[in-house]
Design a protein around this motif. Structure first.
Motif, PDB file in Angstrom:
ATOM      1  N   ILE A  79       0.866  -1.174   0.000  1.00 49.09           N
ATOM      2  CA  ILE A  79       0.000   0.000   0.000  1.00 49.09           C
ATOM      3  C   ILE A  79       0.905   1.227   0.000  1.00 49.09           C
ATOM      4  CG2 ILE A  79      -1.803   1.236   1.254  1.00 49.09           C
ATOM      5  CD1 ILE A  79      -2.584  -1.434   2.504  1.00 49.09           C
ATOM      6  N   PRO A  80       0.534   2.263  -0.742  1.00 44.81           N
ATOM      7  CA  PRO A  80       1.398   3.444  -0.817  1.00 44.81           C
ATOM      8  C   PRO A  80       1.586   4.134   0.538  1.00 44.81           C
ATOM      9  CG  PRO A  80      -0.526   3.680  -2.256  1.00 44.81           C
ATOM     10  CD  PRO A  80      -0.663   2.389  -1.544  1.00 44.81           C
ATOM     11  N   CYS A  81       2.576   4.997   0.557  1.00 42.61           N
ATOM     12  CA  CYS A  81       2.901   5.786   1.744  1.00 42.61           C
ATOM     13  C   CYS A  81       1.654   6.517   2.234  1.00 42.61           C
ATOM     14  CB  CYS A  81       4.000   6.787   1.380  1.00 42.61           C
ATOM     15  SG  CYS A  81       4.352   8.001   2.655  1.00 42.61           S
ATOM     16  N   PRO A  82       1.330   6.436   3.515  1.00 40.93           N
ATOM     17  CA  PRO A  82       0.133   7.098   4.019  1.00 40.93           C
ATOM     18  C   PRO A  82       0.261   8.624   4.072  1.00 40.93           C
ATOM     19  CG  PRO A  82       1.322   6.065   5.811  1.00 40.93           C
ATOM     20  CD  PRO A  82       2.004   5.657   4.551  1.00 40.93           C
ATOM     21  N   PRO A 135       5.644   3.524  -2.657  1.00 42.97           N
ATOM     22  CA  PRO A 135       5.601   2.508  -1.596  1.00 42.97           C
ATOM     23  C   PRO A 135       6.319   3.010  -0.347  1.00 42.97           C
ATOM     24  CG  PRO A 135       6.358   1.565  -3.672  1.00 42.97           C
ATOM     25  CD  PRO A 135       6.295   3.042  -3.868  1.00 42.97           C
ATOM     26  N   GLU A 136       5.802   2.635   0.798  1.00 39.75           N
ATOM     27  CA  GLU A 136       6.375   3.094   2.060  1.00 39.75           C
ATOM     28  C   GLU A 136       7.562   2.224   2.441  1.00 39.75           C
ATOM     29  OE1 GLU A 136       4.682   4.311   6.353  1.00 39.75           O
ATOM     30  OE2 GLU A 136       4.517   2.203   5.795  1.00 39.75           O
ATOM     31  N   THR A 137       8.746   2.769   2.287  1.00 40.52           N
ATOM     32  CA  THR A 137       9.984   2.140   2.726  1.00 40.52           C
ATOM     33  C   THR A 137      10.633   3.060   3.741  1.00 40.52           C
ATOM     34  OG1 THR A 137      11.351   3.220   1.051  1.00 40.52           O
ATOM     35  CG2 THR A 137      10.340   1.105   0.439  1.00 40.52           C
ATOM     36  N   ASN A 138      11.648   2.567   4.425  1.00 39.18           N
ATOM     37  CA  ASN A 138      12.377   3.401   5.380  1.00 39.18           C
ATOM     38  C   ASN A 138      13.012   4.592   4.660  1.00 39.18           C
ATOM     39  OD1 ASN A 138      13.217   3.220   8.359  1.00 39.18           O
ATOM     40  ND2 ASN A 138      15.135   3.743   7.332  1.00 39.18           N
ATOM     41  N   ALA A 139      13.635   4.326   3.501  1.00 33.32           N
ATOM     42  CA  ALA A 139      14.289   5.400   2.735  1.00 33.32           C
ATOM     43  C   ALA A 139      13.259   6.421   2.244  1.00 33.32           C
ATOM     44  CB  ALA A 139      15.049   4.814   1.550  1.00 33.32           C
TER      45      ALA A 139
END
Length: 183
Positions: free
Chosen positions: A65-68, A74-78
């Motif tokens: 799921i994409p970054c909120p 996509p929500e990654t740490n980077a």
């Protein structure tokens, strides 16, 4: 391990010490000026151990799921620290408040750049505490976006950081003053 193959805490500790490279960011993370909960989230972020959606997918939990915060990647740490438009704007607000510029916007590069530009142990500790607060509040806003579908304006994050920094400085000065008066 001991020659007989028996595990000891000492042998495990020695193995862990030699396992990877020396983490040179530990001073920034475990700085005495930092609020402890900020340090913990900062530590998890630096080690890429926060439970982002990418990490949850790798564990077999959830779906892509994409970054909120921005909804476009996509929500990654980077991405969360500091490729996301929201967190990048928070970082820029904070750096403007500190009257500093930074080109590289990755988490590792930010603390390196800030560290090089600041002289003095106290000043460096304060900058690290502000960076830890920024990371903590971005993670907090991310969680609010996931669970409550609320994303505040970026200037609200800066106001929280400024308030927490002032309170923390007064706490430290008060502690130093009390210690000084004891003797």
């Amino acid at each position: 391990m001991r020659p007989a193959g028996i595990y000891t805490i000492k042998s495990g500790y020695q193995w862990k010490q030699n396992e990877g490279q020396q983490m040179d960011w530990w001073r920034a993370v475990w700085n005495r000026t930092n609020v402890p909960k900020h340090s913990f989230i900062f530590w998890l972020a630096m080690r890429c151990r926060l439970l982002t959606r990418e990490r949850l997918m790798q564990m077999g939990i959830g779906q892509d799921i994409p970054c909120p915060l921005c909804g476009s990647h996509p929500e990654t740490n980077a991405h969360l620290f500091f490729e996301c438009e929201f967190s990048k704007a928070c970082l820029e607000d904070t750096l403007n408040w500190l009257k500093t510029k930074q080109r590289n916007m990755g988490l590792q590069e930010i603390w390196k750049g800030v560290t090089r530009k600041v002289t003095g142990k106290t000043s460096r500790g304060l900058i690290w505490a502000i960076l830890a607060a920024l990371i903590y509040y971005i993670w907090q806003v991310r969680n609010d976006a996931v669970w409550d579908q609320i994303v505040p304006r970026t200037h609200m994050i800066l106001q929280k950081i400024q308030m927490k920094s002032k309170v923390r400085i007064f706490e430290i000065l008060k502690r130093k003053h009390m210690c000084k008066n004891r003797y």
